[in-house]
Scaffold this active site. Sequence first.
Site, PDB file in Angstrom:
ATOM      1  N   CYS A   1     -13.179   0.311   7.949  1.00 48.67           N
ATOM      2  CA  CYS A   1     -12.298  -0.202   6.897  1.00 48.67           C
ATOM      3  C   CYS A   1     -12.385   0.653   5.641  1.00 48.67           C
ATOM      4  O   CYS A   1     -13.473   1.073   5.245  1.00 48.67           O
ATOM      5  CB  CYS A   1     -12.689  -1.630   6.523  1.00 48.67           C
ATOM      6  N   SER A   2     -11.229   0.851   5.000  1.00 50.60           N
ATOM      7  CA  SER A   2     -11.248   1.511   3.701  1.00 50.60           C
ATOM      8  C   SER A   2     -11.846   0.534   2.687  1.00 50.60           C
ATOM      9  O   SER A   2     -11.800  -0.678   2.882  1.00 50.60           O
ATOM     10  CB  SER A   2      -9.843   1.944   3.292  1.00 50.60           C
TER      11      SER A   2
ATOM     12  N   HIS B   1      -9.386   3.537  -1.573  1.00 51.87           N
ATOM     13  CA  HIS B   1      -8.007   3.063  -1.397  1.00 51.87           C
ATOM     14  C   HIS B   1      -7.606   2.123  -2.524  1.00 51.87           C
ATOM     15  O   HIS B   1      -7.494   0.910  -2.334  1.00 51.87           O
ATOM     16  CB  HIS B   1      -7.906   2.390  -0.022  1.00 51.87           C
TER      17      HIS B   1
ATOM     18  N   CYS C   1       0.818  -1.217   0.000  1.00 51.49           N
ATOM     19  CA  CYS C   1       0.000   0.000   0.000  1.00 51.49           C
ATOM     20  C   CYS C   1       0.848   1.261   0.000  1.00 51.49           C
ATOM     21  O   CYS C   1       0.318   2.360  -0.166  1.00 51.49           O
ATOM     22  CB  CYS C   1      -0.941  -0.001   1.197  1.00 51.49           C
TER      23      CYS C   1
ATOM     24  N   ILE D   1     -12.732  -1.208  -1.246  1.00 54.35           N
ATOM     25  CA  ILE D   1     -12.050  -1.770  -2.419  1.00 54.35           C
ATOM     26  C   ILE D   1     -12.311  -0.804  -3.567  1.00 54.35           C
ATOM     27  O   ILE D   1     -13.467  -0.478  -3.852  1.00 54.35           O
ATOM     28  CB  ILE D   1     -12.591  -3.179  -2.717  1.00 54.35           C
TER      29      ILE D   1
ATOM     30  N   LYS E   1     -10.282   6.043   3.781  1.00 56.89           N
ATOM     31  CA  LYS E   1     -11.580   5.587   4.280  1.00 56.89           C
ATOM     32  C   LYS E   1     -12.738   6.004   3.362  1.00 56.89           C
ATOM     33  O   LYS E   1     -13.553   5.171   2.987  1.00 56.89           O
ATOM     34  CB  LYS E   1     -11.781   6.149   5.689  1.00 56.89           C
TER      35      LYS E   1
END
Lengths: 143, 421
Positions: B242-243, B367, B93, B245, B363
Amino acid sequence: MTEITETVRPFTAASYNQYLAEGKLMASRCTDCGTLHLPPRAICPKCHSENLEWTETSGVGKLAGFTVVSIAPTFMIEQGYGRGNPYVSGIVELEEGVKISARITGVDATKPQEIKVGTPLTVDFITVGEGEKAKTYLAFKAV
Amino acid sequence: MTNRPLPRGVAIVGAGMSKFGAFPDKNGRDLFVEAYKEMRRSVDKGIDPSAIESFYLGNFSSDLFEHQGHTAPLLADAVGLTPIPAARVENACASGATALRQGVMAIASGMVDVVLVGGAEKMTNLPTSDVTDTLATAADVPFEIAAGFTFPGFYAAIATAYMARYEMKPEHLMNVAIKNHDNGALNPNAQFGVSIQKWMEGRIASAITKGKPAPTWGDIWDFLHDDSANPMIAWPLRLFDCSPITDGAAALLLVAEERAKDFTDHPIHIIGSGQASDAALHDRAVLTSLSAAKLAASQAYEMAGVSANDIRIAEVHDCFTIAEVVASEDIGFFAPGEGFKAAEDGMTARTGAKPINTSGGLKAKGHPVGASGVAQVFEIWKQMRGEAGERQVPVDVPLAMTHNVGATGSSCVVHIYERRN
Ligand SMILES: [Zn+2]
């Protein structure tokens, strides 16, 4: 008669997994500076020595951090885990001071708020599959 | 480890990004073309593309996400830049900021004057379980993944260690999600351009439209505690921790400082760069901070000759809400154990004393792994030049920072930016 001595296994993930299948959690210890390495390493990062030896760990530790996984990776889904059947993964600090990732058993995955960092644990092994397909995973069980 | 100043100054003179989201009809290349076109339009005095001498691309795993390797020459070709050198940089990342650092070093070395830095990731082709497995390849697979860990799981373990050490509750993390969605609502490029309040209202309206019983959430806290609206992913992290997809791309144009005036009267100078690596999460002395992040930040501060007090805004790597809390401490904005309180007190809001992730962060903005570190710089570029529109911070921003993490902190890259006029 020639004496059969076991050669020293290489410090690889394969050797580590082979030891797990034999029911041993093995680390490597630097014979120059004494530092214990888990997972086992072939080179000591502290003194850069290449002289290491296999050492069986105490298998006694405590929970340093954990999670209860609801959205599981494929290989765990294949073992029946997931949204309806979550499982616990954690980082265990052994009494020797080293830490390792492991499945955590003997705790209630449906009540994560009751699982405590610091919980005493002892080493356990989870074997999945049979025969040549058998694979042993490291686990720690709440005492 | 020595930390020498850059032998030659480097400035950003253009920045662009694609919209972030899920785009079934676009591949990573298509998204990068969009980002590149916007970058070209952003160069105040124009850019003759034949001046670009080298290309560094941040991309994590086009191989697994798109079944396409060797990505950098393809993207260079798509924007008409072959035969210049093109190289893909992979650091999970942190691929984007690592590519940026390669560009900085290429110019600082004197080898080239004009560099294109890109980041791209196309993630939504795969079902969620395959995305989870692909992201897992950024971990220490034989030792960490065998234990059943997923990426949300790692950060959840960090959160439990943090909660045990400090007085944080899972609810505190929701402040980060609420704040970043509020910012994302003001970002036209964001995947989730909607506040959690509006999201909840939308869910209620949709239920009524469909003739279903309307949910009875009293407020967003009710909503965020509802297992059906905000399901558990890896305890204590829920969906809104969670960020997402994401598909997306970003592009930057870097030039040697002495040539910046040929492109713009308002360049953004890169005055500090730091990067560090680390072992797997279980192999670290502490779980409640990322030592690679602390080290990268201290290197960048030392090179720039500034301190955390001087930095007005930061884009940090909030792949999960706990990651932003830890990041805000690792870059020195807050003392260890104080980051979650700062988030609760509004210190990190757009109007707070230390705004973090005015873009909406990973977020809410999204991402797309390899693009994220480059898109962070796009936000800094906009904010420092006063071009961030509705989400412009109310203070002048002469100094800013980006913080981009790979995996659980096995990589971290920090940059510091300065606007001189
Ligand atoms: Zn040693």
